[in-house]
Design a protein around this motif. Sequence first.
Motif, mmCIF file in Angstrom:
data_model
loop_
_atom_site.group_PDB
_atom_site.id
_atom_site.type_symbol
_atom_site.label_atom_id
_atom_site.label_comp_id
_atom_site.label_asym_id
_atom_site.label_seq_id
_atom_site.Cartn_x
_atom_site.Cartn_y
_atom_site.Cartn_z
ATOM 1 N N ASP A 224 -1.576 30.618 -3.604
ATOM 2 C CA ASP A 224 -2.425 30.291 -2.450
ATOM 3 C C ASP A 224 -3.334 29.111 -2.782
ATOM 4 N N LYS A 228 -3.493 25.574 -0.822
ATOM 5 C CA LYS A 228 -4.745 25.094 -0.259
ATOM 6 C C LYS A 228 -5.093 23.696 -0.770
ATOM 7 N N GLU A 231 -2.777 21.067 0.691
ATOM 8 C CA GLU A 231 -3.171 20.779 2.074
ATOM 9 C C GLU A 231 -4.344 19.789 2.119
#
Lengths: 247, 94
Positions: A224, A228, A231
């Motif tokens: 994750d 993140k 992104e």
Amino acid sequence: MKWRLIELETKNAFEAMAYEEALAESVAGGMNPTIHFWRWKPSAVSIGKFQSMEDDVDIKNCEKQGVDYIRRITGGGAVYHDYDGEITYGIVAPETILSKDITHSYKEISEWVINGLKTIGIDAEFKPINDIVTKGKKISGNAQTRKNNIIVHHGTILYDVNPEKMFSLLKVNDEKIKDKLISSAKERVTSVKQNSSVGYEETYYAIKDSFLRSKEYFKGKWTDREDKRAEELIKTKYKTKEWNFER
Amino acid sequence: MPESCHKVCGGKLVKIRVEFNNNKISKIKITGDFFLHPEETLILIETNLIGKELSECEETINETLKNNNAIMYGIDSVSVSEMIKVAFNEVAFD
């Protein structure tokens, strides 16, 4: 140390570059060394860290043909990454488990590619600085950078080549020599398809198996945190004009 | 900006755009498909070349590389300095 494998996935140019940088940070922070594979959708042109987007890429033609363009964090030249014509691999690992010596690490990783190609009947060899050739023609190109004692290495295996398309996306100063460049690329560059009857998937499996040979590994996913960070990097770096047009 | 574009030994294509003021470099941009580790060194090389005369280029590049533990692949200080000279001559004989 156990390697993490992320199997072949499809990424656009911005995701591909952002995930690689996020991965480098992740490995620097203790994540397992990682081998990952991807193909580019939409197809894209990547340029080397020191190249000029305006000088080297025919931006208008890229936009017309729906091809993305992006700057890499690694040096080297402009590459056209065709969705159907290329397998891209990335290796991110501490220098301690590959080699501190740059040329040596290129050679070491190239051996993985060469052994994989061998299993599908292609005899290839490492050609310094960063190429792998078969019968004197380039079939794979590589580039790497290092940050915080972490090696970020990526490379491509040409599954199929289309010099006409490639040169329609790259800028050639003198249009009169474009035909010459296309013929010269045909003489200098080759592909898996021109040397073997195996399909894309089979080529991928052969390369993947060779990369993993004699390594302890597990099949993993992006964390994750990596998702993140990638992104964030897409927005703040890889989609920005400041980065892509910095030279 | 005057430029010098050259395929250096090793096959890498290097392009140098450079401007001079009183025989000294006032602006310079080096682009190409070469490798340089660490990559940030290129900006330092460009910055350190500002204000230098042709005869000082090679030493400036070598010093910057040394001070930053940097290595160039496919390009070297001699070929970059030569290319700067070529660009200078183009301006001088314009």
